[in-house]
Design a protein around this motif. Sequence first.
Motif, PDB file in Angstrom:
ATOM      1  N   GLY A 141      10.982  -5.281  22.734  1.00 17.40           N
ATOM      2  CA  GLY A 141      10.243  -4.592  21.695  1.00 17.40           C
ATOM      3  C   GLY A 141       9.812  -3.206  22.146  1.00 17.40           C
ATOM      4  N   GLU A 142       9.303  -2.434  21.216  1.00 16.93           N
ATOM      5  CA  GLU A 142       8.866  -1.083  21.537  1.00 16.93           C
ATOM      6  C   GLU A 142       7.683  -1.126  22.499  1.00 16.93           C
ATOM      7  N   TYR A 143       7.747  -0.315  23.525  1.00 13.36           N
ATOM      8  CA  TYR A 143       6.646  -0.244  24.485  1.00 13.36           C
ATOM      9  C   TYR A 143       5.787   0.970  24.160  1.00 13.36           C
ATOM     10  N   CYS A 144       4.611   0.726  23.615  1.00 13.09           N
ATOM     11  CA  CYS A 144       3.719   1.807  23.210  1.00 13.09           C
ATOM     12  C   CYS A 144       2.269   1.367  23.432  1.00 13.09           C
ATOM     13  N   PRO A 145       1.746   1.556  24.640  1.00  7.52           N
ATOM     14  CA  PRO A 145       0.371   1.137  24.922  1.00  7.52           C
ATOM     15  C   PRO A 145      -0.667   1.752  23.987  1.00  7.52           C
ATOM     16  N   VAL A 146      -0.363   2.924  23.415  1.00  3.62           N
ATOM     17  CA  VAL A 146      -1.305   3.542  22.471  1.00  3.62           C
ATOM     18  C   VAL A 146      -1.581   2.597  21.305  1.00  3.62           C
ATOM     19  N   ASP A 147      -0.550   1.872  20.858  1.00  8.20           N
ATOM     20  CA  ASP A 147      -0.745   0.912  19.769  1.00  8.20           C
ATOM     21  C   ASP A 147      -1.754  -0.167  20.173  1.00  8.20           C
ATOM     22  N   TYR A 148      -1.661  -0.592  21.426  1.00 10.13           N
ATOM     23  CA  TYR A 148      -2.598  -1.608  21.921  1.00 10.13           C
ATOM     24  C   TYR A 148      -4.023  -1.058  21.951  1.00 10.13           C
ATOM     25  N   PHE A 149      -4.187   0.141  22.505  1.00 10.55           N
ATOM     26  CA  PHE A 149      -5.528   0.725  22.578  1.00 10.55           C
ATOM     27  C   PHE A 149      -6.124   0.925  21.183  1.00 10.55           C
ATOM     28  N   ASP A 150      -5.285   1.311  20.222  1.00 13.86           N
ATOM     29  CA  ASP A 150      -5.766   1.450  18.845  1.00 13.86           C
ATOM     30  C   ASP A 150      -6.210   0.099  18.289  1.00 13.86           C
ATOM     31  N   LYS A 151      -5.474  -0.935  18.614  1.00 17.01           N
ATOM     32  CA  LYS A 151      -5.767  -2.276  18.102  1.00 17.01           C
ATOM     33  C   LYS A 151      -7.117  -2.789  18.606  1.00 17.01           C
ATOM     34  N   VAL A 152      -7.426  -2.519  19.874  1.00 20.32           N
ATOM     35  CA  VAL A 152      -8.628  -3.111  20.484  1.00 20.32           C
ATOM     36  C   VAL A 152      -9.791  -2.113  20.564  1.00 20.32           C
ATOM     37  N   VAL A 200      14.667 -14.377  23.874  1.00 23.58           N
ATOM     38  CA  VAL A 200      13.349 -13.939  24.330  1.00 23.58           C
ATOM     39  C   VAL A 200      13.014 -12.590  23.699  1.00 23.58           C
ATOM     40  N   TYR A 201      11.787 -12.471  23.236  1.00 16.21           N
ATOM     41  CA  TYR A 201      11.291 -11.215  22.672  1.00 16.21           C
ATOM     42  C   TYR A 201      10.204 -10.696  23.609  1.00 16.21           C
ATOM     43  N   PHE A 202      10.529  -9.640  24.349  1.00 17.55           N
ATOM     44  CA  PHE A 202       9.587  -9.077  25.313  1.00 17.55           C
ATOM     45  C   PHE A 202       8.857  -7.921  24.643  1.00 17.55           C
ATOM     46  N   TYR A 203       7.723  -8.237  24.066  1.00 13.22           N
ATOM     47  CA  TYR A 203       6.901  -7.235  23.385  1.00 13.22           C
ATOM     48  C   TYR A 203       5.486  -7.323  23.934  1.00 13.22           C
ATOM     49  N   ASN A 204       5.126  -6.367  24.788  1.00 10.50           N
ATOM     50  CA  ASN A 204       3.842  -6.431  25.482  1.00 10.50           C
ATOM     51  C   ASN A 204       3.255  -5.043  25.718  1.00 10.50           C
ATOM     52  N   PRO A 205       2.835  -4.364  24.632  1.00 10.91           N
ATOM     53  CA  PRO A 205       2.217  -3.046  24.795  1.00 10.91           C
ATOM     54  C   PRO A 205       0.864  -3.115  25.481  1.00 10.91           C
ATOM     55  N   ASN A 206       0.333  -4.334  25.655  1.00  6.75           N
ATOM     56  CA  ASN A 206      -0.931  -4.518  26.370  1.00  6.75           C
ATOM     57  C   ASN A 206      -0.802  -4.265  27.865  1.00  6.75           C
ATOM     58  N   ILE A 207       0.423  -4.230  28.381  1.00  4.23           N
ATOM     59  CA  ILE A 207       0.623  -3.911  29.803  1.00  4.23           C
ATOM     60  C   ILE A 207       0.518  -2.389  29.908  1.00  4.23           C
TER      61      ILE A 207
END
Length: 218
Positions: free
Chosen positions: A102-113, A60-67
């Motif tokens: 995976g790396e947990y970095c919500p900033v990456d998510y905010f940049d993406k969207v 399992v790959y738990f990668y969810n910076p969207n949380i």
Amino acid sequence: MNKKVYGRTLCPCSDEIAAGSMDSGMNLRLERPSLLLHSCCGPCSTAVLERLVDDYNVTVYFYNPNITDEAEYRARLDAQKQVISYFNSSRFLMEPVGLIEGEYCPVDYFDKVKGFENEPEGGARCSLCFEMRLRASAECALQRGFEMFATTLTVSPHKNYRIISAIGNSISEEMKVGYLDMDFKKKAGFQRSVELSKEIGLYRQNYCGCEFSKWFLK
């Protein structure tokens, strides 16, 4: 990008498992494809793992910076570990299910969207989020030597299988790594995930993960 491995040591090659010997004394070696399964949460992974573990060596790959709320992220990660422990302790598996965080970095998510904050739930913002997580999964699969990747996202009745399928297959073709394209909500997959979640005693969230999906609840 730092990764945490939970459950077993990963080998950068396809797994081979010795499965005893035949009556003739010849060793029987069974080879199953190695699969990196992106998981959005523990509950969604239950029915998906149940369907896959007999045919694939699954990590399992738990990668969810969207949380975007860290406490929520930790609660969902704990639930994921609980699911993996359940499968590894309650089922006979030739190879235990592993976990890479995976790396947990919500900033990456905010940049993406950025620029898509006001999109409706299920719209273009969500497609960008799918692409972000599936691309990271494919990259991890390549780096770690997995033969293919997949995602639990399609088990949810709130997620559009066709969009996820198109994104996964496009990334697969681009990066030259296999993509297991399955609509896991079929064959009552979502209903089964609810049953297993209750059986295991999992925390089940009521929103996708990002702060925008919280607004949708309101």
